[in-house]
Design an enzyme around this catalytic site. Sequence first.
Site, PDB file in Angstrom:
ATOM      1  N   CYS A  11       5.807  -2.144   0.889  1.00  0.00           N
ATOM      2  CA  CYS A  11       6.451  -1.562   2.071  1.00  0.00           C
ATOM      3  C   CYS A  11       5.486  -1.519   3.249  1.00  0.00           C
ATOM      4  CB  CYS A  11       6.996  -0.173   1.757  1.00  0.00           C
ATOM      5  SG  CYS A  11       5.778   0.996   1.127  1.00  0.00           S
ATOM      6  N   HIS A  12       4.185  -1.668   2.982  1.00  0.00           N
ATOM      7  CA  HIS A  12       3.206  -1.680   4.071  1.00  0.00           C
ATOM      8  C   HIS A  12       3.341  -2.919   4.951  1.00  0.00           C
ATOM      9  CE1 HIS A  12       1.316  -3.751   0.598  1.00  0.00           C
ATOM     10  NE2 HIS A  12       0.844  -4.568   1.515  1.00  0.00           N
TER      11      HIS A  12
END
Length: 280
Positions: free
Chosen positions: A248-249
């Site tokens: 998700c980064h």
Amino acid sequence: MEDLTAVNYKRIEKAIAYITDNFGKQPSLEEIAQQVHLSPFHFQRLFAEWAGTTPKRFLQYISVSHAKELLRKEKATLWQASEATGLSSTSRLHDMFVQLEGMTPAEYKHGGKHLQIDYHINTTRFGEILIANTSKGICHLSFITQDRESQVQHLIAQFPNATFAAQHNEIQAKALRIFQHDWTDMPRVKLHLKGTEFQLKVWQCLLEIPTGSLCSYGQIAHAIGTPLAHRAVGTSIGRNPIAFLIPCHRVIQTAGGIGGYRWGINRKKAIIGWEAATHQ
């Protein structure tokens, strides 16, 4: 006594925050080194050992201008976004070694009843993490952002009827190899996730973002066939239970801003820069 790896990570994290905040001034090596109380020589060496590149080169990868250029077309597909980085499909790490399996409705409904969950706290280049798994795969991975016991209690609260054991095992060891530089011989890792059908679809889409690439929330929404569901996509990304393995980064704002990250903005910047600099 604090682990040396954790100490060095904090130094690099602070340096990255300074570089990012002062990008427009193009700070010198000496100025950056001064922020972490190291000589330019020792800082350069530490940074190279940690990231495999120089601070100047690293700065180029995490600049906001690069992100804006990457995401200049909101309707671009995930593949188009990754192609813009010049990466080949063979760099799509997660396509090669991650399998995703959702918990059964019964497991979901009954709070992990009959599940045996092993957990352990480990030190990584991005700080301490809490990792947990069932017999089917990794079910939780989070960076420690508060005291250890509170983090463990938060994990237990997610599966109130499961049986927990504080122990390290081979399933965890395989997953933790993602934090090393050499990914050429990664073992197959499975994820055992608790989530709604929509969340699982979003998380699966995140696994398709190539290492070193960035995408926007809008691009994820388009990729899963719900182009207007930006907010719902953002919420699902924010509830991702598997830090780093489910990347998700790699999702940022359409305008190029770094966006939020439940485990800290500076950590997000550090991960993005490290991936781009070491796995291009």
